[in-house]
Write a protein that holds these residues in place. Structure first.
Motif, PDB file in Angstrom:
ATOM      1  N   TYR A   4       0.835  -1.179   0.000  1.00  0.00           N
ATOM      2  CA  TYR A   4       0.000   0.000   0.000  1.00  0.00           C
ATOM      3  C   TYR A   4       0.873   1.234   0.000  1.00  0.00           C
ATOM      4  O   TYR A   4       1.971   1.240   0.540  1.00  0.00           O
ATOM      5  CB  TYR A   4      -0.917   0.028   1.228  1.00  0.00           C
ATOM      6  CG  TYR A   4      -1.996  -1.024   1.172  1.00  0.00           C
ATOM      7  CD1 TYR A   4      -3.110  -0.837   0.356  1.00  0.00           C
ATOM      8  CD2 TYR A   4      -1.888  -2.194   1.898  1.00  0.00           C
ATOM      9  CE1 TYR A   4      -4.100  -1.795   0.294  1.00  0.00           C
ATOM     10  CE2 TYR A   4      -2.876  -3.161   1.843  1.00  0.00           C
ATOM     11  CZ  TYR A   4      -3.978  -2.957   1.036  1.00  0.00           C
ATOM     12  OH  TYR A   4      -4.944  -3.913   0.972  1.00  0.00           O
ATOM     13  N   PHE A   6       1.251   5.039   1.265  1.00  0.00           N
ATOM     14  CA  PHE A   6       0.771   5.922   2.318  1.00  0.00           C
ATOM     15  C   PHE A   6       1.287   7.327   2.068  1.00  0.00           C
ATOM     16  O   PHE A   6       2.346   7.535   1.482  1.00  0.00           O
ATOM     17  CB  PHE A   6       1.268   5.447   3.689  1.00  0.00           C
ATOM     18  CG  PHE A   6       0.540   4.243   4.200  1.00  0.00           C
ATOM     19  CD1 PHE A   6      -0.460   4.373   5.146  1.00  0.00           C
ATOM     20  CD2 PHE A   6       0.853   2.975   3.726  1.00  0.00           C
ATOM     21  CE1 PHE A   6      -1.141   3.265   5.618  1.00  0.00           C
ATOM     22  CE2 PHE A   6       0.180   1.859   4.200  1.00  0.00           C
ATOM     23  CZ  PHE A   6      -0.821   2.006   5.146  1.00  0.00           C
ATOM     24  N   TYR A  19       1.858  -4.299   3.778  1.00  0.00           N
ATOM     25  CA  TYR A  19       0.853  -4.152   4.813  1.00  0.00           C
ATOM     26  C   TYR A  19       0.130  -5.463   5.028  1.00  0.00           C
ATOM     27  O   TYR A  19      -0.587  -5.939   4.154  1.00  0.00           O
ATOM     28  CB  TYR A  19      -0.119  -3.055   4.370  1.00  0.00           C
ATOM     29  CG  TYR A  19      -0.830  -2.376   5.507  1.00  0.00           C
ATOM     30  CD1 TYR A  19      -0.111  -1.696   6.486  1.00  0.00           C
ATOM     31  CD2 TYR A  19      -2.214  -2.386   5.570  1.00  0.00           C
ATOM     32  CE1 TYR A  19      -0.768  -1.054   7.510  1.00  0.00           C
ATOM     33  CE2 TYR A  19      -2.876  -1.736   6.591  1.00  0.00           C
ATOM     34  CZ  TYR A  19      -2.141  -1.069   7.557  1.00  0.00           C
ATOM     35  OH  TYR A  19      -2.803  -0.434   8.559  1.00  0.00           O
ATOM     36  N   MET A  27      -1.400   2.007  12.064  1.00  0.00           N
ATOM     37  CA  MET A  27      -0.910   2.702  10.886  1.00  0.00           C
ATOM     38  C   MET A  27       0.618   2.805  10.963  1.00  0.00           C
ATOM     39  O   MET A  27       1.177   3.007  12.032  1.00  0.00           O
ATOM     40  CB  MET A  27      -1.508   4.113  10.824  1.00  0.00           C
ATOM     41  CG  MET A  27      -3.023   4.104  10.735  1.00  0.00           C
ATOM     42  SD  MET A  27      -3.628   3.360   9.223  1.00  0.00           S
ATOM     43  CE  MET A  27      -3.295   4.691   8.065  1.00  0.00           C
ATOM     44  N   LYS A  40      -3.700   6.054   4.197  1.00  0.00           N
ATOM     45  CA  LYS A  40      -3.500   4.991   3.216  1.00  0.00           C
ATOM     46  C   LYS A  40      -4.089   5.394   1.873  1.00  0.00           C
ATOM     47  O   LYS A  40      -5.239   5.799   1.783  1.00  0.00           O
ATOM     48  CB  LYS A  40      -4.139   3.688   3.707  1.00  0.00           C
ATOM     49  CG  LYS A  40      -3.831   2.516   2.797  1.00  0.00           C
ATOM     50  CD  LYS A  40      -4.162   1.213   3.458  1.00  0.00           C
ATOM     51  CE  LYS A  40      -5.677   1.000   3.576  1.00  0.00           C
ATOM     52  NZ  LYS A  40      -5.996  -0.345   4.102  1.00  0.00           N
TER      53      LYS A  40
END
Ligand SMILES: [Zn+2]
Length: 68
Positions: A4, A6, A19, A27, A40
């Motif tokens: 992912y 971020f 992740y 987080m 995200k």
């Protein structure tokens, strides 16, 4: 394993994280400023390797979608 992307809300740094679902409640912190105020973004797999004509997963284009 999903990756992912971020974005840090504090300094604006974008970074990618492997992740795991088991870590879904925590987080990751920003590698640049150590802030945990991160957001995200879309998975790079879905965003870059998905159906390009889907326009981000919605049936409408960005210009025809009403602002949410
Ligand atoms: Zn940051």
């Amino acid at each position: 394993m999903p990756i992912y992307e971020f974005a840090c809300k504090k300094c604006g740094h974008n970074f990618e994280v492997l992740y795991r679902a088991s870590d879904g409640t925590s987080m990751p912190f920003c590698p640049a400023c150590k802030s945990k105020k991160t957001e995200k973004l879309m998975s790079i797999f879905g965003g870059k390797f998905g159906n390009a004509s889907a326009g981000g997963g919605k049936s409408c284009s960005a210009t025809s979608c009403p602002p949410s």
